[in-house]
Design a protein around this motif. Structure first.
Motif, PDB file in Angstrom:
ATOM      1  N   LEU A 148     -74.794  16.805 -27.810  1.00 46.86           N
ATOM      2  CA  LEU A 148     -74.986  15.751 -28.803  1.00 46.86           C
ATOM      3  C   LEU A 148     -74.037  16.001 -29.972  1.00 46.86           C
ATOM      4  N   PRO A 204     -73.456  16.452 -33.650  1.00 44.99           N
ATOM      5  CA  PRO A 204     -74.357  16.722 -34.782  1.00 44.99           C
ATOM      6  C   PRO A 204     -74.351  15.571 -35.790  1.00 44.99           C
ATOM      7  N   THR A 261     -79.510  15.770 -39.682  1.00 43.95           N
ATOM      8  CA  THR A 261     -80.039  17.052 -39.182  1.00 43.95           C
ATOM      9  C   THR A 261     -79.854  18.171 -40.216  1.00 43.95           C
ATOM     10  N   THR A 286     -80.552  23.659 -28.377  1.00 42.42           N
ATOM     11  CA  THR A 286     -79.575  23.973 -29.434  1.00 42.42           C
ATOM     12  C   THR A 286     -78.289  23.157 -29.348  1.00 42.42           C
ATOM     13  N   GLY A 287     -77.947  22.638 -28.166  1.00 44.73           N
ATOM     14  CA  GLY A 287     -76.712  21.843 -28.039  1.00 44.73           C
ATOM     15  C   GLY A 287     -75.499  22.692 -28.388  1.00 44.73           C
ATOM     16  N   ASN A 298     -75.373  23.899 -33.666  1.00 43.02           N
ATOM     17  CA  ASN A 298     -75.139  23.612 -35.083  1.00 43.02           C
ATOM     18  C   ASN A 298     -76.274  24.068 -36.001  1.00 43.02           C
ATOM     19  N   ILE A 299     -77.533  23.902 -35.570  1.00 42.62           N
ATOM     20  CA  ILE A 299     -78.642  24.213 -36.483  1.00 42.62           C
ATOM     21  C   ILE A 299     -78.749  25.724 -36.694  1.00 42.62           C
ATOM     22  N   ASN A 307     -84.478  20.046 -32.929  1.00 42.52           N
ATOM     23  CA  ASN A 307     -84.187  18.614 -33.011  1.00 42.52           C
ATOM     24  C   ASN A 307     -84.214  18.113 -31.574  1.00 42.52           C
ATOM     25  N   PRO A 308     -85.421  17.892 -31.032  1.00 49.30           N
ATOM     26  CA  PRO A 308     -85.512  17.607 -29.597  1.00 49.30           C
ATOM     27  C   PRO A 308     -85.098  16.167 -29.291  1.00 49.30           C
ATOM     28  N   PRO A 309     -84.889  15.847 -28.016  1.00 46.70           N
ATOM     29  CA  PRO A 309     -84.631  14.449 -27.656  1.00 46.70           C
ATOM     30  C   PRO A 309     -85.831  13.603 -28.081  1.00 46.70           C
ATOM     31  N   ALA A 330     -80.096  15.004 -23.870  1.00 48.64           N
ATOM     32  CA  ALA A 330     -80.233  15.375 -25.278  1.00 48.64           C
ATOM     33  C   ALA A 330     -80.880  14.263 -26.106  1.00 48.64           C
TER      34      ALA A 330
HETATM   35  N1  GLN Z   1     -79.545  20.856 -31.869  1.00 44.28           N
HETATM   36  C1  GLN Z   1     -78.496  19.898 -31.682  1.00 44.28           C
HETATM   37  C2  GLN Z   1     -78.464  18.937 -32.853  1.00 44.28           C
HETATM   38  O1  GLN Z   1     -79.413  18.790 -33.552  1.00 44.28           O
HETATM   39  C3  GLN Z   1     -78.701  19.170 -30.377  1.00 44.28           C
HETATM   40  C4  GLN Z   1     -80.002  18.448 -30.319  1.00 44.28           C
HETATM   41  C5  GLN Z   1     -80.233  17.793 -28.974  1.00 44.28           C
HETATM   42  O2  GLN Z   1     -79.472  18.021 -28.034  1.00 44.28           O
HETATM   43  N2  GLN Z   1     -81.284  16.997 -28.897  1.00 44.28           N
HETATM   44  O3  GLN Z   1     -77.467  18.301 -33.115  1.00 44.28           O
END
Ligand code: GLN
Length: 291
Positions: free
Chosen positions: A95, A97, A101, A127-128, A131-132, A197-199, A220
């Motif tokens: 995803l 960022p 977020t 976590t993708g 970034n967080i 930051n879940p889907p 994501a």
């Molecule tokens: N943690 C990453 C972000 O917040 C990805 C989140 C996700 O893949 N849902 O940008």
């Protein structure tokens, strides 16, 4: 296009072109893509308005503009996205960022500063590109007790996160492929803070996403029928991995905060609170594991 095209001509041609094809930030997109081709900072373009582009630069720029027109996000075309004033590598596996977020990062910093002044172990779920957790690790790079673990169910996403660890020299953060908590064991993994930051897009919204968002990995984005699947699953399992006094902090979609607060309350979390984003949407939800 001919070789007499200058920076200014190209900006004036490409920005309205992208606007016509639906970009909501055509001038910015154009400047970022032209700066990439000319290998300069965006603002340097303003000092080079009269510079003619050579044929290779022109061809590269045209190719990027055509891809942008097809809806590929600028961040994927550039290969980077700024978040928390840090530069993150990104590609189609993660995803892009989002600025909102950063409110989750702020909430994490506030919780750690108030409760764990020497730092603490932190888990980032989904976590993708990392970034967080990397933004938190950067902020707390001087704290001896800070450690970060980023988990994601997709190895290609973690490959991007690993590159970002190296680029940002934040080796205190580790990575693990795990579908939520599946690869973790309570005996070996415990945290004072879990962030995610879940889907959270609903099934109904998934079918009408803007073209640009469709380019991002659906894993994501897709939060199930009501968008809340991951909040339910994470909230119940997190209790096995959170120390007493530990915090759980979520980013939530527009209008989801009340439901997510209820989910936290139903699992016995206390001190439940929210934070607003700049658009005055409740964007971040916090719960304390007081048990
Ligand atoms: N943690 C990453 C972000 O917040 C990805 C989140 C996700 O893949 N849902 O940008």
């Amino acid at each position: 296009m001919t070789s007499t095209w200058t920076v200014l001509n190209l900006l004036n041609w490409a920005a309205p072109y992208l606007e016509k094809y639906g970009s909501t930030s055509p001038r910015l997109d154009t400047e970022l893509l032209l700066a990439k081709v000319l290998d300069c900072q965006r603002l340097e373009l303003y000092l080079r308005f009269d510079k003619p582009l050579d044929p290779t630069e022109l061809a590269d720029f045209k190719e990027l503009i055509l891809k942008r027109r097809q809806g590929i996000p600028v961040a994927y075309l550039l290969g980077t996205k700024e978040f928390w004033s840090l530069e993150f590598e990104v590609n189609e596996e993660v995803l892009v960022p989002r600025p909102e977020t950063e409110h989750l990062v702020e909430a994490g910093i506030e919780f750690i500063e108030n409760n764990f002044p020497k730092g603490c172990p932190v888990l980032d779920i989904g976590t993708g590109c990392g970034n967080i957790i990397l933004a938190l690790a950067h902020h707390f790079s001087n704290l001896t007790d800070f450690s970060g673990l980023g988990i994601d169910c997709r190895p290609p996403a973690l490959a991007v996160a690993r590159k970002n660890t190296l680029n940002l020299k934040l080796e205190t953060v580790k990575w693990l492929t795990s579908d939520l908590f599946e690869a973790l064991e309570p005996a070996n993994h415990s945290f004072d803070l879990i962030v995610s930051n879940p889907p959270y897009i609903t099934s109904q919204e998934m079918v009408s996403l803007p073209q640009e968002v469709l380019r991002e990995p659906s894993a994501a984005l897709d939060g199930g029928p009501d968008g809340l699947n991951f909040y339910r699953r994470i909230t119940s399992a997190a209790k096995n991995f959170l120390n007493p006094g530990g915090g759980l902090i979520f980013e939530v979609g527009d209008g989801q905060a009340d439901e997510v607060k209820k989910i936290l309350a139903s699992h016995g979390y206390s001190a439940i609170s929210t934070k607003y984003d700049l658009a005055r949407h409740e964007r971040v939800v916090f719960g304390l594991n007081s048990a």
